[in-house]
Design a protein around this motif. Structure first.
Motif, PDB file in Angstrom:
ATOM      1  N   GLY A 151       0.766  -1.065  -0.037  1.00 50.85           N
ATOM      2  CA  GLY A 151       0.084   0.021  -0.004  1.00 50.85           C
ATOM      3  C   GLY A 151       0.917   1.130  -0.055  1.00 50.85           C
ATOM      4  O   GLY A 151       0.114   2.450  -0.202  1.00 50.85           O
ATOM      5  N   GLU A 152       2.059   1.123   0.131  1.00 50.23           N
ATOM      6  CA  GLU A 152       3.095   2.218   0.341  1.00 50.23           C
ATOM      7  C   GLU A 152       3.074   2.981  -1.195  1.00 50.23           C
ATOM      8  O   GLU A 152       3.284   2.076  -2.245  1.00 50.23           O
ATOM      9  CB  GLU A 152       4.585   1.824   0.724  1.00 50.23           C
ATOM     10  N   ARG A 153       3.079   4.246  -1.171  1.00 50.59           N
ATOM     11  CA  ARG A 153       3.701   4.774  -2.502  1.00 50.59           C
ATOM     12  C   ARG A 153       4.996   5.501  -2.477  1.00 50.59           C
ATOM     13  O   ARG A 153       5.246   6.080  -1.473  1.00 50.59           O
ATOM     14  CB  ARG A 153       2.615   5.960  -2.660  1.00 50.59           C
ATOM     15  N   VAL A 154       5.755   5.115  -3.586  1.00 52.72           N
ATOM     16  CA  VAL A 154       7.169   5.403  -3.492  1.00 52.72           C
ATOM     17  C   VAL A 154       7.484   6.305  -4.687  1.00 52.72           C
ATOM     18  O   VAL A 154       7.178   6.102  -5.878  1.00 52.72           O
ATOM     19  CB  VAL A 154       7.900   4.278  -3.328  1.00 52.72           C
ATOM     20  N   ARG A 155       8.074   7.421  -4.497  1.00 53.78           N
ATOM     21  CA  ARG A 155       8.601   8.378  -5.655  1.00 53.78           C
ATOM     22  C   ARG A 155      10.088   8.309  -5.912  1.00 53.78           C
ATOM     23  O   ARG A 155      10.765   7.975  -4.749  1.00 53.78           O
ATOM     24  CB  ARG A 155       8.294   9.638  -5.092  1.00 53.78           C
ATOM     25  N   SER A 156      10.199   7.775  -7.045  1.00 54.85           N
ATOM     26  CA  SER A 156      11.686   7.844  -7.613  1.00 54.85           C
ATOM     27  C   SER A 156      11.967   8.440  -8.874  1.00 54.85           C
ATOM     28  O   SER A 156      10.964   8.767  -9.641  1.00 54.85           O
ATOM     29  CB  SER A 156      12.129   6.154  -7.667  1.00 54.85           C
ATOM     30  N   LYS A 157      13.385   8.732  -9.242  1.00 60.39           N
ATOM     31  CA  LYS A 157      13.269   9.242 -10.377  1.00 60.39           C
ATOM     32  C   LYS A 157      13.374   8.394 -11.626  1.00 60.39           C
ATOM     33  O   LYS A 157      12.993   8.475 -12.671  1.00 60.39           O
ATOM     34  CB  LYS A 157      14.823   9.825 -10.328  1.00 60.39           C
ATOM     35  N   TYR A 158      13.951   6.945 -11.144  1.00 62.22           N
ATOM     36  CA  TYR A 158      13.805   6.219 -12.384  1.00 62.22           C
ATOM     37  C   TYR A 158      13.111   4.718 -11.696  1.00 62.22           C
ATOM     38  O   TYR A 158      13.470   4.413 -10.330  1.00 62.22           O
ATOM     39  CB  TYR A 158      14.984   5.565 -13.024  1.00 62.22           C
ATOM     40  N   LEU A 159      12.764   3.896 -12.622  1.00 60.46           N
ATOM     41  CA  LEU A 159      12.029   2.532 -12.074  1.00 60.46           C
ATOM     42  C   LEU A 159      12.767   1.513 -12.953  1.00 60.46           C
ATOM     43  O   LEU A 159      12.681   1.641 -14.180  1.00 60.46           O
ATOM     44  CB  LEU A 159      10.706   2.679 -12.149  1.00 60.46           C
ATOM     45  N   VAL A 160      13.267   0.153 -12.686  1.00 54.46           N
ATOM     46  CA  VAL A 160      13.850  -0.805 -13.415  1.00 54.46           C
ATOM     47  C   VAL A 160      13.060  -1.876 -13.158  1.00 54.46           C
ATOM     48  O   VAL A 160      13.274  -2.481 -11.790  1.00 54.46           O
ATOM     49  CB  VAL A 160      15.528  -0.963 -13.339  1.00 54.46           C
ATOM     50  N   GLY A 161      12.721  -2.762 -13.916  1.00 54.98           N
ATOM     51  CA  GLY A 161      11.971  -4.080 -13.741  1.00 54.98           C
ATOM     52  C   GLY A 161      12.922  -4.996 -14.208  1.00 54.98           C
ATOM     53  O   GLY A 161      13.193  -5.204 -15.172  1.00 54.98           O
ATOM     54  N   ALA A 162      13.451  -5.793 -13.216  1.00 58.10           N
ATOM     55  CA  ALA A 162      14.178  -6.953 -13.361  1.00 58.10           C
ATOM     56  C   ALA A 162      13.372  -8.201 -12.709  1.00 58.10           C
ATOM     57  O   ALA A 162      13.820  -8.987 -11.951  1.00 58.10           O
ATOM     58  CB  ALA A 162      15.677  -6.905 -12.804  1.00 58.10           C
ATOM     59  N   ASP A 163      12.132  -8.270 -13.084  1.00 57.41           N
ATOM     60  CA  ASP A 163      11.216  -9.160 -12.292  1.00 57.41           C
ATOM     61  C   ASP A 163      10.701 -10.245 -13.414  1.00 57.41           C
ATOM     62  O   ASP A 163       9.783 -10.744 -13.243  1.00 57.41           O
ATOM     63  CB  ASP A 163       9.919  -8.294 -12.092  1.00 57.41           C
ATOM     64  N   GLY A 164      11.597 -10.718 -14.129  1.00 60.12           N
ATOM     65  CA  GLY A 164      11.404 -11.891 -14.841  1.00 60.12           C
ATOM     66  C   GLY A 164      10.675 -11.932 -16.348  1.00 60.12           C
ATOM     67  O   GLY A 164      10.030 -10.870 -16.537  1.00 60.12           O
ATOM     68  N   GLY A 165      10.351 -13.051 -16.597  1.00 63.48           N
ATOM     69  CA  GLY A 165       9.586 -13.125 -17.786  1.00 63.48           C
ATOM     70  C   GLY A 165       8.210 -12.869 -17.840  1.00 63.48           C
ATOM     71  O   GLY A 165       7.729 -12.186 -18.815  1.00 63.48           O
ATOM     72  N   GLY A 166       7.669 -12.916 -16.564  1.00 66.13           N
ATOM     73  CA  GLY A 166       6.207 -12.206 -16.421  1.00 66.13           C
ATOM     74  C   GLY A 166       6.175 -10.927 -15.921  1.00 66.13           C
ATOM     75  O   GLY A 166       5.410 -10.769 -15.351  1.00 66.13           O
ATOM     76  N   SER A 167       7.134 -10.126 -16.302  1.00 65.82           N
ATOM     77  CA  SER A 167       7.480  -8.906 -15.458  1.00 65.82           C
ATOM     78  C   SER A 167       6.141  -7.987 -15.512  1.00 65.82           C
ATOM     79  O   SER A 167       5.475  -7.804 -16.473  1.00 65.82           O
ATOM     80  CB  SER A 167       8.265  -8.132 -16.486  1.00 65.82           C
TER      81      SER A 167
END
Length: 499
Positions: A151-167
């Motif tokens: 439920g937390e909302r996080v603010r970032s400058k960039y987001l990187v998905g390294a979360d596998g084939g079902g990303s």
């Protein structure tokens, strides 16, 4: 008014790719969080081959000794044909050379690779947040707001998905994943102990119609990784009793102590784009392969190694176009690797012995970015190297180092100056204070100087025939070669790579 950023980069997925990226970003002093929806670290052997180029990445990160201590060499194959076992060498063993110190693939179960990288992250002060997934995100010109499963909302400058084939990241970013999955082609993968089976062979029991059973010994343990080819429409039982009975029926051997099972389907896919604004994908989230050739994990780790320094530079003020080069450099590599692994896998399906062979291409040492956006094809070159080529190792001497890889280790750029004119220009070359630093070395023949080329192999390996500046990127590739107009040419390089 924009929201404040909690982070520089939010990384989703704590496997080898996400962990490599997080470690590289942390050593650049960036604010990073690493989340993974799984309740704990991966526990199976899955991707078990660490290629030579990836070993060089691990050395740069300071974890190669651990990897070598926990891994081992690939054994000869033993092909069981009735009562006869035929030895077969899958890949030629290479001798280390000054330029290529780690020439052979390392057998290292993925769970141990993960553990090694997770210990590194712990030393760097980062706690991996297991059991925390990504529910979605929104992005704007200034950053990304992610909603976590907590439920937390996080603010970032960039987001990187390294979360596998079902990303989740790839899907939420709307990135197309071209290719196919053959649901009828599946293999049961099992980690277990097998009674009385020699551990000096990777055992293969060929079957008819493309069916087979394999057992690869995992180093420093009693376990093997088993591979059991399934029938097209089969729903296998994965309990230990059922697996043991099946294995015994196929091989006459008994197994026990099953610790991990998985059903593998050979996906062959590549993402249309590696970037959507401030969101990136890496590893299996960007490309998925057959297991043939041990390419998937290695290609993903090198995605992270390519992206990390570029994120650091852009966050420090370098041009945003540097991030566009992530896709243009890495996507062609993934496409070639995908083609090669698919070719090898197709040969295995037809039981061609030649498809068990592995060559230089799989080692990924010869990979080059030459001709890409950061290494134009018409740029200056030495006798042996061009911009975009891997920077080879070589023996040398100086304060605290004995090899060029010692010199390159760390998150900085490295500048080598050969010849009196190039060396005299070193103090006048300007480099920005922000972002990755620059280490400068005057290379002298014999003893003395910042860097002593005691054997002459530095100049020989790097093809130096006259006064030359060689700038090395943080990921160990040649950024540029300069042979004249030292200050102007170096300024142009600095503008391309730095703030």
């Amino acid at each position: 008014m924009t929201e404040p950023h909690d982070l520089d980069v939010l990384v989703v997925g704590a496997g080898p790719v996400g962990s490599t990226l997080a470690a590289d970003l942390l050593r650049r002093g960036l604010r990073v969080r690493l989340i993974d929806k799984a309740p704990h670290a991966f526990e199976g052997s899955r991707a078990k081959g660490v290629q030579p180029r990836t070993q060089e990445v691990f050395e740069d990160l300071g974890v190669l000794d651990e990897a070598h201590a926990e891994g081992g060499t690939y054994p000869l194959m033993g092909i069981h044909l009735g009562p006869i076992t035929v030895p077969w060498r899958m890949q030629r063993q290479h001798r280390p050379t000054p330029a290529v110190p780690y020439p052979n693939i390392l057998l290292l179960p993925q769970s141990r690779t993960d553990a090694i990288l997770h210990r590194l992250l712990d030393r760097l002060g980062l706690r991996i947040e297991f059991g925390v997934g990504l529910d979605g995100f929104e992005q704007d010109d200034d950053g990304v707001t992610a909603t976590l499963s907590s439920g937390e909302r996080v603010r970032s400058k960039y987001l990187v998905g390294a979360d596998g084939g079902g990303s989740t990241v790839r899907k939420a970013a709307g990135l197309k994943f071209a290719g196919d999955t053959d649901q009828s082609d599946r293999t049961l993968i099992v980690d277990a102990t097998i009674d009385g089976l020699a551990r000096n062979r990777w055992h293969v029991w060929p079957g008819t119609g493309g069916k087979f059973v394999g057992a690869c010994p995992l180093p420093h343990s009693d376990q093997f990784q088993l591979m059991i080819k399934l029938k097209p429409d089969e729903t296998p039982e994965t309990g230990e009793t059922a697996v043991a009975a099946r294995f015994h029926a196929a091989t006459g051997r008994r197994l026990h102590d099953v610790t991990w099972t998985s059903v593998f389907r050979p996906n062959i896919r590549i993402v249309e784009h590696y970037r959507a604004g401030r969101v990136f994908v890496a590893g299996d989230a960007a490309h998925v392969h057959t297991p043939a050739g041990a390419q998937g994990l290695n290609t993903g780790v090198q995605d992270a190694y390519n992206l990390g320094w570029k994120l650091g530079q852009v966050l420090a003020g370098a041009p945003d176009s540097l991030l566009d080069s992530y896709e243009t450099e890495r996507q062609p590599v993934a496409a070639r690797v995908l083609g090669k692994s698919t070719e090898l896998y197709a040969g295995l399906e037809k039981q061609r012995l030649s498809s068990l062979k592995r060559g230089d291409e799989e080692r990924q040492i010869g990979l080059s970015y030459h001709g890409g956006p950061l290494a134009p094809a018409d740029g200056a070159a030495t006798k042996t190297l061009r911009a975009g080529d891997r920077a080879p190792d070589a023996p040398c001497a100086g304060s605290g180092f004995q090899r060029l890889f010692d010199v390159y280790q760390g998150p900085q750029f490295t500048l080598l100056a050969f010849g009196p004119d190039a060396i005299s220009a070193l103090p006048d070359l300007k480099w920005p204070d922000d972002g990755a630093g620059l280490r400068r070395y005057a290379v002298h023949k014999g003893q003395g100087g910042d860097l002593a080329d005691t054997t002459g192999l530095v100049a020989e390996t790097y093809g130096i025939t006259g006064d030359t500046l060689v700038l090395i990127r943080p990921d160990g590739y040649l950024a540029t070669v300069i042979t004249a107009d030292w200050i102007a040419a170096f300024d142009a390089a600095a503008k391309a790579f730095a703030a």
